[in-house]
Design a protein around this motif. Structure first.
Motif, PDB file in Angstrom:
ATOM      1  N   VAL A  49     -28.749 -17.501 -28.569  1.00  0.00           N
ATOM      2  CA  VAL A  49     -28.595 -16.290 -27.434  1.00  0.00           C
ATOM      3  C   VAL A  49     -27.923 -15.337 -28.394  1.00  0.00           C
ATOM      4  CG1 VAL A  49     -28.720 -14.833 -25.494  1.00  0.00           C
ATOM      5  CG2 VAL A  49     -29.702 -17.113 -25.817  1.00  0.00           C
ATOM      6  N   ALA A  57     -35.617 -11.388 -27.202  1.00  0.00           N
ATOM      7  CA  ALA A  57     -35.774 -11.428 -26.061  1.00  0.00           C
ATOM      8  C   ALA A  57     -34.365 -11.333 -25.921  1.00  0.00           C
ATOM      9  CB  ALA A  57     -36.656 -12.979 -25.145  1.00  0.00           C
ATOM     10  N   ARG A  58     -33.595 -11.568 -24.494  1.00  0.00           N
ATOM     11  CA  ARG A  58     -32.006 -12.073 -24.263  1.00  0.00           C
ATOM     12  C   ARG A  58     -32.611 -12.736 -22.634  1.00  0.00           C
ATOM     13  NH1 ARG A  58     -29.202  -8.197 -26.984  1.00  0.00           N
ATOM     14  NH2 ARG A  58     -26.858  -8.761 -25.877  1.00  0.00           N
ATOM     15  N   VAL A 116     -41.540 -12.131 -13.487  1.00  0.00           N
ATOM     16  CA  VAL A 116     -41.618 -12.722 -14.220  1.00  0.00           C
ATOM     17  C   VAL A 116     -41.637 -14.384 -13.276  1.00  0.00           C
ATOM     18  CG1 VAL A 116     -39.044 -13.844 -14.850  1.00  0.00           C
ATOM     19  CG2 VAL A 116     -39.555 -11.391 -15.066  1.00  0.00           C
ATOM     20  N   ASP A 407     -37.092 -22.511 -26.859  1.00  0.00           N
ATOM     21  CA  ASP A 407     -37.473 -21.448 -26.318  1.00  0.00           C
ATOM     22  C   ASP A 407     -38.318 -20.811 -26.060  1.00  0.00           C
ATOM     23  OD1 ASP A 407     -34.983 -22.238 -27.405  1.00  0.00           O
ATOM     24  OD2 ASP A 407     -34.508 -21.037 -29.034  1.00  0.00           O
ATOM     25  N   GLU A 409     -39.720 -16.531 -24.972  1.00  0.00           N
ATOM     26  CA  GLU A 409     -39.862 -15.884 -24.025  1.00  0.00           C
ATOM     27  C   GLU A 409     -40.169 -14.840 -22.815  1.00  0.00           C
ATOM     28  OE1 GLU A 409     -40.020 -12.755 -26.707  1.00  0.00           O
ATOM     29  OE2 GLU A 409     -40.208 -11.158 -25.295  1.00  0.00           O
ATOM     30  N   ARG A 411     -41.511 -12.126 -20.248  1.00  0.00           N
ATOM     31  CA  ARG A 411     -40.669 -10.417 -19.586  1.00  0.00           C
ATOM     32  C   ARG A 411     -39.789 -10.220 -20.259  1.00  0.00           C
ATOM     33  NH1 ARG A 411     -45.155  -8.948 -16.954  1.00  0.00           N
ATOM     34  NH2 ARG A 411     -44.650  -7.399 -16.474  1.00  0.00           N
ATOM     35  N   GLY A 412     -39.135 -10.772 -21.446  1.00  0.00           N
ATOM     36  CA  GLY A 412     -37.650 -10.460 -22.458  1.00  0.00           C
ATOM     37  C   GLY A 412     -37.106 -10.405 -21.926  1.00  0.00           C
ATOM     38  N   HIS A 413     -37.385 -11.773 -21.323  1.00  0.00           N
ATOM     39  CA  HIS A 413     -35.849 -12.415 -21.074  1.00  0.00           C
ATOM     40  C   HIS A 413     -36.388 -14.075 -21.493  1.00  0.00           C
ATOM     41  CE1 HIS A 413     -35.115 -10.080 -17.453  1.00  0.00           C
ATOM     42  NE2 HIS A 413     -35.720 -10.097 -17.324  1.00  0.00           N
ATOM     43  N   LEU A 414     -34.990 -14.381 -21.874  1.00  0.00           N
ATOM     44  CA  LEU A 414     -34.494 -15.826 -22.763  1.00  0.00           C
ATOM     45  C   LEU A 414     -34.861 -16.778 -22.288  1.00  0.00           C
ATOM     46  CD1 LEU A 414     -34.431 -17.281 -25.314  1.00  0.00           C
ATOM     47  CD2 LEU A 414     -32.602 -16.598 -25.773  1.00  0.00           C
TER      48      LEU A 414
END
Ligand code: HEM
Length: 519
Positions: A49, A57-58, A116, A407, A409, A411-414
Motif C-alpha cells: 500500500v 487503490a489506496r 462500498v 488484495d 480493490e 471502489r478505490g479502497h484497498l
C-alpha cells in the motif's frame, strides 16, 4: 414522528469491566491463534500500500490503535453504550466513511458507505470469505452454510431460499403460528384474570421476548426438521440454549468452559437430528424417493436437502446446518418481534394506525367467514412499514465480517490480503445522510420506498450471494405476532432498554401488562 425514548444502556460498570477483561483476554488469545501465514500477508500488504500498489487503490485512512489490541476496546466500549455506532461516527468525521482500524486481533477496513458495503456483500469467495470469532467457527463446524464457499454454499442457499419462499411453507408456518400464538395469548388472558380479578390495570406482566422465543423456536424447528411439540422439542431447546451461549465465548474448550459445554450440547442435538435424517432416508428408500422427488411437496428443510439427491449433502452437513438455521429462531426473529413491540409502545400514533389496519383486516375476514392466509398478513402495508422501520432502527445484526483472500480493490479502497472488512450496517441505518432523522421511529418514511430489498442503504438481511434466505419468513412471523397482539389486547409497557452487545436483546425481556380488548 416518534423519537425513540429510553434506549439507554445501563450495564453496571462491574459487568462492563469484567466483560472487557474477558474480551481483552480473548483478543490476546485470538492473536496467538492467528496463523502465521496470515500475519506475514498483512505486513506484506501494508508495504504494498505504501508503495501505491494494487492498481492505484489506496488503503483507507485511519488508525490501527494499540499494538496487539488495536481498537477493539474502543469498539466494545461503544458497543455497550447507548450509541454503539459512535465508534464509527467518530472515525467517519476524521477519516471518511471507509477507514482502517484493528479489530478482534486483525487489521480491518470498516465500511459505513452504502456503496462500498454493497460491493463487499456482492463479492464472491474469490475476493472475500466470511469471518467469525473462533468460538463461533468451532461450534458451527466446517460444513455450516455460514462458512461454506463456492458451489456447495450456493446449492444449500438456493435450496433453503426456494423452500423458505414457497407458498406451501408460508401456509404451514401461518397455520402453526396462528395456533401457537392463539394458545399463548389465551394463557395471557387467563393469567391476567386470575391475578387481577376484573379490574383494568393489567395483570402479571408478559415478557414478550421469552414468549416470542418459545413460539418462534417451535414453529421454525418444525419447518426445519419436522419435529412436533413435546418432550423432544423441549430437550432440543434446552440443548440449543446451551449451544448458543458458547457462540461468543473464549475460544478455550477445556472441561468447565462454556465452549466445552456448548460443544457437548451440539453433539446431543446432532445425535437427535441424525436419527430423524436416518428415519427419513429409510422412508424415502421404501417409497422409492417418490414422496420427496415426485409430486408432493417437502414438509421440512431436511426433506428438501435429502430430496435433492446430492452426495455432498451428507448427514453431517445436513444436521450441522439445521442447527445453524435454528439461530434465527431463538434469536433474530424473536428480537425483531420484541423490538417492534417496544417501538410501537413508545409511539402511540404508529400503534393506533397498526391497530386500525389489523382490526380492519380481522373484521373483513370474519365478516366473510374466512381465515387469514399468509398473503393477508404480508399485504398489510403499514404493518410491513413497522417491521421495516424496526429492522432499520433495531439493527438485530449490526454488521458482518469478511476476510480478504487476496488484495482486493473496492471502489478505490484497498483491502490487503488477510485483512478483515467490517460491513457495519448499523452506521448506515442510523446515518442522517442516508435516512432523515435516523433516531426517530418513523414507519411512514417507507411509504414512498416500496422496494426496500434493493436499497443499498438498508441491509438488515445482508446482500449478494448470502442475502438472508429467511427474510420473508421473518417478516411473516413478526406480522402474525403483531396482528394477534394488537387485535386481542391493549397493554401498558414497562421501561426496558436495548442491549446491543454481544447480541441485540431487551434487558428485561420487554414486560407488558396486557388487558384483553373488548371491542
Ligand atoms: C429478523 C430476522 C433475521 C435477520 C435480521 C437476519 C439477518 C441475516 C443476515 C444479515 C445474513 C447475512 C450474513 C452474511 O452475509 O454473512 C443472514 C444470513 C442467513 N440467514 Fe438470516 N436473518 C433473519 C432471519 C432468518 C431466518 C428466519 C432464517 C431461516 C430459518 C434465516 C436463515 C439464514 C441463513 C441460512 C443465512 C446464511 C446464508 C448464506 O450464508 O448463504 N435467517 N441473515
Amino acid at each position: 414522528m416518534c423519537p425513540v425514548r429510553g434506549g439507554g444502556c445501563s450495564w453496571p460498570a462491574s459487568v462492563v469491566g469484567s466483560v472487557t477483561a474477558a474480551l481483552l483476554l480473548a483478543a490476546v488469545i485470538v492473536r496467538l491463534f492467528v496463523p502465521r501465514a496470515c500475519s506475514s500477508g498483512i505486513i506484506k500488504g501494508r508495504r504494498q500500500v505504501g508503495a501505491g500498489a494494487a492498481g492505484g487503490a489506496r488503503l483507507p485512512a485511519g488508525s490501527l490503535g494499540w499494538p496487539l489490541l488495536g481498537e477493539t476496546l474502543a469498539f466494545i466500549r461503544a458497543a455497550y453504550s447507548p450509541r454503539p455506532e459512535s465508534f464509527v461516527e467518530k472515525r467517519r468525521v476524521l477519516y471518511g466513511k471507509v477507514f482502517k482500524s484493528h479489530l478482534w486481533g486483525s487489521p480491518a477496513v470498516v465500511s459505513s458507505d452504502p456503496e462500498v458495503s454493497r460491493a463487499v456483500l456482492q463479492a464472491d469467495a474469490s475476493a472475500f470469505v466470511p469471518w467469525y470469532p473462533r468460538s463461533l467457527m468451532e461450534l458451527m463446524g466446517q460444513s455450516s452454510i455460514l462458512v461454506l464457499g463456492g458451489g456447495l454454499q450456493r446449492r444449500v442457499h438456493g435450496l433453503a431460499g426456494a423452500f423458505f419462499k414457497s407458498p406451501q411453507l408460508k401456509a404451514q408456518v401461518t397455520l402453526d403460528m396462528q395456533r401457537r400464538v392463539g394458545r399463548a395469548m389465551d394463557m395471557w388472558g387467563r393469567r391476567r384474570h386470575r391475578s387481577m380479578g376484573d379490574d383494568d390495570s393489567g395483570g402479571m406482566p408478559v415478557r414478550v421476548q421469552n414468549e416470542a422465543k418459545s413460539i418462534v423456536f417451535e414453529i421454525l424447528v418444525r419447518a426445519l426438521i419436522g419435529l412436533e411439540e413435546g418432550d423432544k422439542m423441549q430437550y432440543l431447546r434446552q440443548q440449543f440454549q446451551e449451544f448458543i451461549a458458547g457462540l461468543i465465548s473464549l475460544p478455550v474448550k477445556l472441561p468447565g468452559t462454556q465452549l466445552y459445554r456448548s460443544l457437548k450440547a451440539k453433539k446431543r442435538m446432532t445425535k437427535l437430528i441424525k436419527t430423524i435424517i436416518q428415519e427419513k432416508r429409510k422412508k424415502m428408500m421404501s417409497e422409492g424417493g417418490d414422496d420427496l422427488r415426485g409430486g408432493t411437496h417437502p414438509r421440512d428443510m431436511i426433506d428438501v436437502l435429502l430430496g435433492n439427491g446430492n452426495d455432498e449433502l451428507t448427514d453431517e452437513l445436513i444436521s450441522d446446518n439445521m442447527i445453524d438455521f435454528m439461530i434465527p429462531a431463538e434469536d433474530s426473529v424473536p428480537v425483531l418481534i420484541t423490538l417492534a413491540v417496544k417501538y410501537i409502545s413508545e409511539c402511540p400514533l404508529a400503534l393506533q394506525q397498526l391497530e386500525e389496519e389489523n382490526m380492519e383486516l380481522k373484521r373483513q375476514k370474519s365478516g366473510a367467514g374466512e381465515t387469514l392466509e399468509w398473503t393477508d398478513y404480508m399485504s398489510l402495508a403499514f404493518t410491513q412499514h413497522v417491521i421495516t422501520e424496526t429492522l432499520r432502527m433495531g439493527n438485530i445484526i449490526n454488521g458482518i465480517m469478511r476476510k480478504a483472500v487476496r488484495d482486493v480493490e473496492v471502489r478505490g479502497h484497498l483491502v490487503p490480503k488477510g485483512w478483515r472488512v467490517l460491513v457495519y450496517f448499523r452506521a448506515v441505518h442510523l446515518d442522517a445522510a442516508v435516512h432523515d432523522d435516523p433516531h426517530a421511529f418513523n414507519p411512514w418514511r417507507w411509504k414512498e420506498r416500496p422496494d426496500v430489498v434493493a436499497m443499498s442503504g438498508f441491509t438488515p438481511f445482508g446482500g449478494g450471494q448470502r442475502l438472508c434466505p429467511g427474510l420473508d419468513l421473518a417478516r411473516l412471523e413478526a406480522s402474525i405476532f403483531l396482528h394477534h397482539l394488537v387485535t386481542n389486547f391493549r397493554w401498558v409497557a414497562e421501561e426496558d432498554t436495548v442491549v446491543n452487545f454481544p447480541t441485540v436483546r431487551l434487558k428485561r425481556g420487554m414486560p407488558i401488562a396486557v388487558t384483553p380488548r373488548t371491542c
